[in-house]
Design a protein around this motif. Structure first.
Motif, PDB file in Angstrom:
ATOM      1  N   LEU A 145       0.859  -1.180   0.000  1.00 51.72           N
ATOM      2  CA  LEU A 145       0.000   0.000   0.000  1.00 51.72           C
ATOM      3  C   LEU A 145       0.899   1.235   0.000  1.00 51.72           C
ATOM      4  CD1 LEU A 145      -2.515  -1.223   2.729  1.00 51.72           C
ATOM      5  CD2 LEU A 145      -2.719  -1.443   0.244  1.00 51.72           C
ATOM      6  N   THR A 146       0.758   2.043  -1.023  1.00 52.59           N
ATOM      7  CA  THR A 146       1.643   3.190  -1.202  1.00 52.59           C
ATOM      8  C   THR A 146       0.967   4.455  -0.681  1.00 52.59           C
ATOM      9  OG1 THR A 146       2.580   2.137  -3.167  1.00 52.59           O
ATOM     10  CG2 THR A 146       3.020   4.481  -2.873  1.00 52.59           C
ATOM     11  N   ASN A 147       1.552   5.011   0.389  1.00 55.68           N
ATOM     12  CA  ASN A 147       1.122   6.280   0.976  1.00 55.68           C
ATOM     13  C   ASN A 147      -0.165   6.159   1.806  1.00 55.68           C
ATOM     14  OD1 ASN A 147       3.351   7.554  -0.225  1.00 55.68           O
ATOM     15  ND2 ASN A 147       2.222   7.780  -2.141  1.00 55.68           N
ATOM     16  N   GLY A 148      -0.497   7.255   2.489  1.00 48.48           N
ATOM     17  CA  GLY A 148      -1.535   7.229   3.504  1.00 48.48           C
ATOM     18  C   GLY A 148      -2.932   6.980   2.991  1.00 48.48           C
ATOM     19  N   GLU A 149      -3.288   7.604   1.879  1.00 44.73           N
ATOM     20  CA  GLU A 149      -4.660   7.472   1.388  1.00 44.73           C
ATOM     21  C   GLU A 149      -5.004   6.021   1.076  1.00 44.73           C
ATOM     22  OE1 GLU A 149      -7.566   9.222  -2.169  1.00 44.73           O
ATOM     23  OE2 GLU A 149      -5.606  10.145  -1.769  1.00 44.73           O
ATOM     24  N   GLU A 150      -4.118   5.337   0.359  1.00 39.72           N
ATOM     25  CA  GLU A 150      -4.369   3.931   0.025  1.00 39.72           C
ATOM     26  C   GLU A 150      -4.326   3.063   1.276  1.00 39.72           C
ATOM     27  OE1 GLU A 150      -2.885   0.500  -3.146  1.00 39.72           O
ATOM     28  OE2 GLU A 150      -1.540   2.156  -2.646  1.00 39.72           O
ATOM     29  N   THR A 151      -3.388   3.340   2.169  1.00 39.36           N
ATOM     30  CA  THR A 151      -3.241   2.528   3.377  1.00 39.36           C
ATOM     31  C   THR A 151      -4.480   2.605   4.254  1.00 39.36           C
ATOM     32  OG1 THR A 151      -0.829   2.738   3.400  1.00 39.36           O
ATOM     33  CG2 THR A 151      -1.907   2.226   5.494  1.00 39.36           C
ATOM     34  N   PHE A 152      -4.888   3.815   4.610  1.00 43.87           N
ATOM     35  CA  PHE A 152      -5.989   3.933   5.570  1.00 43.87           C
ATOM     36  C   PHE A 152      -7.346   3.631   4.949  1.00 43.87           C
ATOM     37  CE2 PHE A 152      -2.686   6.397   7.804  1.00 43.87           C
ATOM     38  CZ  PHE A 152      -2.701   5.681   8.984  1.00 43.87           C
ATOM     39  N   SER A 153      -7.500   3.796   3.639  1.00 40.19           N
ATOM     40  CA  SER A 153      -8.753   3.377   3.019  1.00 40.19           C
ATOM     41  C   SER A 153      -8.909   1.866   3.132  1.00 40.19           C
ATOM     42  CB  SER A 153      -8.795   3.821   1.549  1.00 40.19           C
ATOM     43  OG  SER A 153      -7.785   3.176   0.790  1.00 40.19           O
ATOM     44  N   GLY A 213       3.651  -1.728   8.740  1.00 40.97           N
ATOM     45  CA  GLY A 213       4.413  -0.805   7.906  1.00 40.97           C
ATOM     46  C   GLY A 213       4.812   0.447   8.638  1.00 40.97           C
ATOM     47  N   GLY A 214       4.970   1.543   7.906  1.00 37.30           N
ATOM     48  CA  GLY A 214       5.553   2.752   8.471  1.00 37.30           C
ATOM     49  C   GLY A 214       4.585   3.802   8.946  1.00 37.30           C
ATOM     50  N   LEU A 215       3.280   3.665   8.666  1.00 35.60           N
ATOM     51  CA  LEU A 215       2.337   4.733   8.947  1.00 35.60           C
ATOM     52  C   LEU A 215       1.704   4.623  10.325  1.00 35.60           C
ATOM     53  CD1 LEU A 215       1.825   4.015   5.588  1.00 35.60           C
ATOM     54  CD2 LEU A 215       0.690   6.213   5.902  1.00 35.60           C
ATOM     55  N   TRP A 230       3.583  13.255   2.157  1.00 37.44           N
ATOM     56  CA  TRP A 230       4.230  12.264   3.028  1.00 37.44           C
ATOM     57  C   TRP A 230       4.337  10.954   2.274  1.00 37.44           C
ATOM     58  CZ3 TRP A 230       5.761  13.151   8.208  1.00 37.44           C
ATOM     59  CH2 TRP A 230       6.205  12.015   8.894  1.00 37.44           C
ATOM     60  N   ARG A 231       5.557  10.597   1.892  1.00 36.58           N
ATOM     61  CA  ARG A 231       5.789   9.348   1.145  1.00 36.58           C
ATOM     62  C   ARG A 231       6.022   8.212   2.123  1.00 36.58           C
ATOM     63  NH1 ARG A 231       5.717   5.188  -0.618  1.00 36.58           N
ATOM     64  NH2 ARG A 231       7.034   4.218  -2.225  1.00 36.58           N
ATOM     65  N   ASP A 232       5.150   7.214   2.074  1.00 34.86           N
ATOM     66  CA  ASP A 232       5.260   6.116   3.031  1.00 34.86           C
ATOM     67  C   ASP A 232       4.812   4.817   2.385  1.00 34.86           C
ATOM     68  OD1 ASP A 232       5.800   4.945   5.539  1.00 34.86           O
ATOM     69  OD2 ASP A 232       4.955   6.672   6.581  1.00 34.86           O
ATOM     70  N   THR A 233       5.041   3.701   3.092  1.00 34.17           N
ATOM     71  CA  THR A 233       4.724   2.381   2.560  1.00 34.17           C
ATOM     72  C   THR A 233       4.184   1.488   3.671  1.00 34.17           C
ATOM     73  OG1 THR A 233       6.543   2.588   0.974  1.00 34.17           O
ATOM     74  CG2 THR A 233       5.629   0.397   1.284  1.00 34.17           C
ATOM     75  N   HIS A 234       3.123   0.752   3.355  1.00 26.79           N
ATOM     76  CA  HIS A 234       2.524  -0.186   4.293  1.00 26.79           C
ATOM     77  C   HIS A 234       2.286  -1.507   3.563  1.00 26.79           C
ATOM     78  CE1 HIS A 234       1.399   0.733   8.428  1.00 26.79           C
ATOM     79  NE2 HIS A 234       0.469  -0.202   8.379  1.00 26.79           N
ATOM     80  N   LEU A 235       1.949  -2.553   4.308  1.00 26.16           N
ATOM     81  CA  LEU A 235       1.728  -3.873   3.716  1.00 26.16           C
ATOM     82  C   LEU A 235       0.469  -4.492   4.305  1.00 26.16           C
ATOM     83  CD1 LEU A 235       3.203  -5.965   1.785  1.00 26.16           C
ATOM     84  CD2 LEU A 235       3.959  -7.095   3.882  1.00 26.16           C
ATOM     85  N   LEU A 279      14.573 -10.448  -2.728  1.00 26.50           N
ATOM     86  CA  LEU A 279      14.353 -10.393  -1.282  1.00 26.50           C
ATOM     87  C   LEU A 279      13.992  -8.974  -0.879  1.00 26.50           C
ATOM     88  CD1 LEU A 279      17.443 -12.426  -0.004  1.00 26.50           C
ATOM     89  CD2 LEU A 279      15.085 -13.242  -0.138  1.00 26.50           C
ATOM     90  N   ALA A 280      13.072  -8.847   0.050  1.00 26.62           N
ATOM     91  CA  ALA A 280      12.708  -7.516   0.523  1.00 26.62           C
ATOM     92  C   ALA A 280      12.249  -7.591   1.970  1.00 26.62           C
ATOM     93  CB  ALA A 280      11.603  -6.917  -0.350  1.00 26.62           C
ATOM     94  N   SER A 281      12.383  -6.480   2.656  1.00 23.66           N
ATOM     95  CA  SER A 281      11.845  -6.354   4.011  1.00 23.66           C
ATOM     96  C   SER A 281      11.146  -5.013   4.116  1.00 23.66           C
ATOM     97  CB  SER A 281      12.953  -6.453   5.058  1.00 23.66           C
ATOM     98  OG  SER A 281      12.414  -6.316   6.370  1.00 23.66           O
ATOM     99  N   ILE A 282       9.940  -5.033   4.664  1.00 22.50           N
ATOM    100  CA  ILE A 282       9.148  -3.827   4.849  1.00 22.50           C
ATOM    101  C   ILE A 282       8.502  -3.888   6.225  1.00 22.50           C
ATOM    102  CG2 ILE A 282       7.294  -4.959   3.576  1.00 22.50           C
ATOM    103  CD1 ILE A 282       6.124  -2.301   2.937  1.00 22.50           C
ATOM    104  N   GLY A 283       8.507  -2.774   6.932  1.00 24.35           N
ATOM    105  CA  GLY A 283       7.905  -2.784   8.258  1.00 24.35           C
ATOM    106  C   GLY A 283       8.125  -1.490   8.997  1.00 24.35           C
ATOM    107  N   THR A 284       8.374  -1.610  10.298  1.00 23.56           N
ATOM    108  CA  THR A 284       8.463  -0.433  11.150  1.00 23.56           C
ATOM    109  C   THR A 284       9.896  -0.019  11.446  1.00 23.56           C
ATOM    110  OG1 THR A 284       8.469  -1.674  13.253  1.00 23.56           O
ATOM    111  CG2 THR A 284       6.331  -1.198  12.264  1.00 23.56           C
TER     112      THR A 284
END
Length: 506
Positions: free
Chosen positions: A148-156, A260-262, A278-283, A434-439
């Motif tokens: 999920l890229t950025n806040g709008e997509e994440t929180f929706s 993720g980061g948000l 605010w550029r951020d990333t969530h999963l 390989l990737a890692s995404i989180g806090t």
């Protein structure tokens, strides 16, 4: 540390007795001044001696001793608030023991995880076996994920899934604000709680310091169980103030999870005048890995409340799902662990790289191990790229980050500064597989002090999405030119060097 407190307490009692005697002797003012001076000097010497005996990282030891020697008053106060090196395993022994007790030993998942690693390369197998051993959670093959890229997509997505909840909603955040986004979340949670859904909310007491009491009261009145993590009442006397819960976790009905980061705040939606975009990333994840994310939340919740939650309502059986060739592994790190889990896994990822290492991090303050690994990779011809913010939200950390740029640039790494707002994404990609995404940030606080949680991904569609997002971020960034960067003013370089000197303490 307990001995330090005892000695200081003894000194205070001694001073008190001495001052009572001097009151009757008639020269109280002179006695108070001289005695306080002696006490302060002895305290500085004693703290320095304790730091020396604690066998910390040499850079930390030297930094503390220099700070105490050069700025005694500032150093003393900084140590009292942030420097006390409580034996972490003793401090969190209850939580560590609890984590061991609550680990769900599903033999089928663990056996299948090992068997399916045979299609990976040797270096990839080593990484996930290391993650399994350090994090006590296996790589899962019945998990779907979505970046999920950025806040709008994440929180929706988060709010949409919360509204679907029928049994429980679990939330864990470092920052929770009573602003427009926080109010929207509160209204949804109150509605779900009033309709019989169990809502548990764990927030960090320091990260959410400005959270209003009325916000909490409104949630509690509706039946939401909301609890602060490691509450701080008397900072000077609280030996846990420096260990914060930086995790961002949402689990709904044990079937869908987010990490993720948000945090919860309007700035994460790009509504802040100070930061702008605010550029951020969530999963978002569904399937087996949700069980592990649920377990991480449950361990933290039980640590603070003594409430145990188990059974099929919380831990679903996903054996009916089709097994995939791609893998997802949820890993928790923190001061309650024997090993520095996240840092060690990042290190393993970096040294395993054959082609590329791409990093996005808002706070880039690596320790010596990570810094050396990145420089050696760059010198070996690996494509090392780092995206960092152009503008700071934490000035000291920002300048400490920039102090590491010259040696990385000299080794051949490429560093970019994000131009379109504030870069807050936290992910690392190795060889586009390989990737890692989180806090977790790429910094010492995340490595050594904070409670963190990251998802490790192997050949997933989410990995491909992170690769594309990173390339898109590069287009919104400018590359730092070594020759131009070297021309920054002397005062700036001095400030960077000072910030770097303090970085082991941050």
């Amino acid at each position: 540390m307990r001995n330090v407190v005892k000695v200081l307490f003894f000194l205070i009692i001694t001073i008190g007795a001495y001052l009572i005697i001097q009151i009757f002797a008639g020269d109280l003012a002179v006695s108070v001044l001289s005695f306080v001076s002696v006490l302060f000097t002895l305290s500085i010497i004693f703290i320095g001696f304790v730091i020396f005996l604690e066998n910390r990282n040499p850079s930390q030891t030297i930094t503390w001793l220099v700070l105490l020697g050069s700025f005694p008053l500032f150093g003393f106060l900084f140590y009292i608030f942030f420097g006390r090196n409580i034996k972490k395993r003793r401090l969190f022994e209850k939580k560590a023991a609890l984590d061991e007790q609550l680990i769900q030993e599903d033999e089928r998942i663990h056996r299948e995880a090992i068997e399916k690693m045979t299609h990976m390369g040797d270096h990839q197998q080593l990484l996930f076996k290391l993650a399994h051993r350090l994090g006590h959670t296996p790589i899962t093959y019945r998990t779907s994920s979505k970046v999920l890229t950025n806040g709008e997509e994440t929180f929706s997505h988060i709010f949409e899934e919360i509204k679907k909840a029928t049994h429980h909603i679990h939330l864990e955040y470092y920052i929770l604000r009573h602003d427009d986004l926080g109010q929207e979340l509160k209204d949804i949670l109150i509605d779900k709680a009033k309709n019989g859904v169990i809502v548990r909310f764990l927030y960090d007491d320091v990260g959410s310091l400005k959270l209003s009491r009325q916000y909490i009261a409104d949630l509690e009145k509706a039946g939401v169980q909301i609890v602060p993590f490691l509450p701080v009442r008397l900072p000077l006397l609280n030996n846990k103030i420096n260990f914060r819960n930086h995790r961002k976790i949402v689990v709904i009905d044990g079937e869908v999870g987010f990490v993720g980061g948000l945090n919860i705040g309007d700035e994460y939606m790009g509504r802040s005048r100070q930061y702008g975009f605010w550029r951020d990333t969530h999963l978002m994840i569904k399937g087996e890995a949700v069980r592990d994310l649920q377990q991480i939340f449950m361990q933290d919740w039980y640590y603070m409340t003594n409430e145990r939650c188990s059974g099929v309502d919380y831990f679903k059986d996903f054996s009916h799902l089709e097994s995939r060739a791609e893998g997802v592994q949820m890993i928790a790190g923190g001061p309650d662990k024997q090993w520095e889990v996240i840092k060690n896994l990042f290190f393993s990822m970096i040294i395993s790289a054959k082609k590329s290492i791409w990093i996005a991090s808002p706070y880039f303050v690596p320790d010596d191990d990570i810094l050396s690994a990145l420089k050696i990779a760059a010198l070996s011809g690996v494509d090392v790229r780092i995206i960092a913010p152009k503008n700071p939200d934490k000035r000291i950390v920002f300048h400490a980050s920039r102090s590491y740029f010259p040696e990385l640039l000299e080794a051949g790494a490429k560093i970019y500064e994000y131009d379109q707002g504030f870069m807050h994404s936290k992910f690392i990609i190795v060889d586009s597989e390989l990737a890692s995404i989180g806090t977790a940030n790429m910094d010492m606080r995340s490595f050594h002090l904070n409670f963190e949680v990251n998802a490790f991904l192997y050949k997933t569609k989410s990995t491909e999405k992170l690769v594309n997002d990173f390339l898109g971020d590069l287009e919104q960034s400018h590359e730092i030119v070594p020759e131009e960067f070297a021309k920054r003013p002397l005062r700036v370089r001095l400030f960077e060097s000072t910030a770097r000197l303090l970085s082991p303490l941050l």
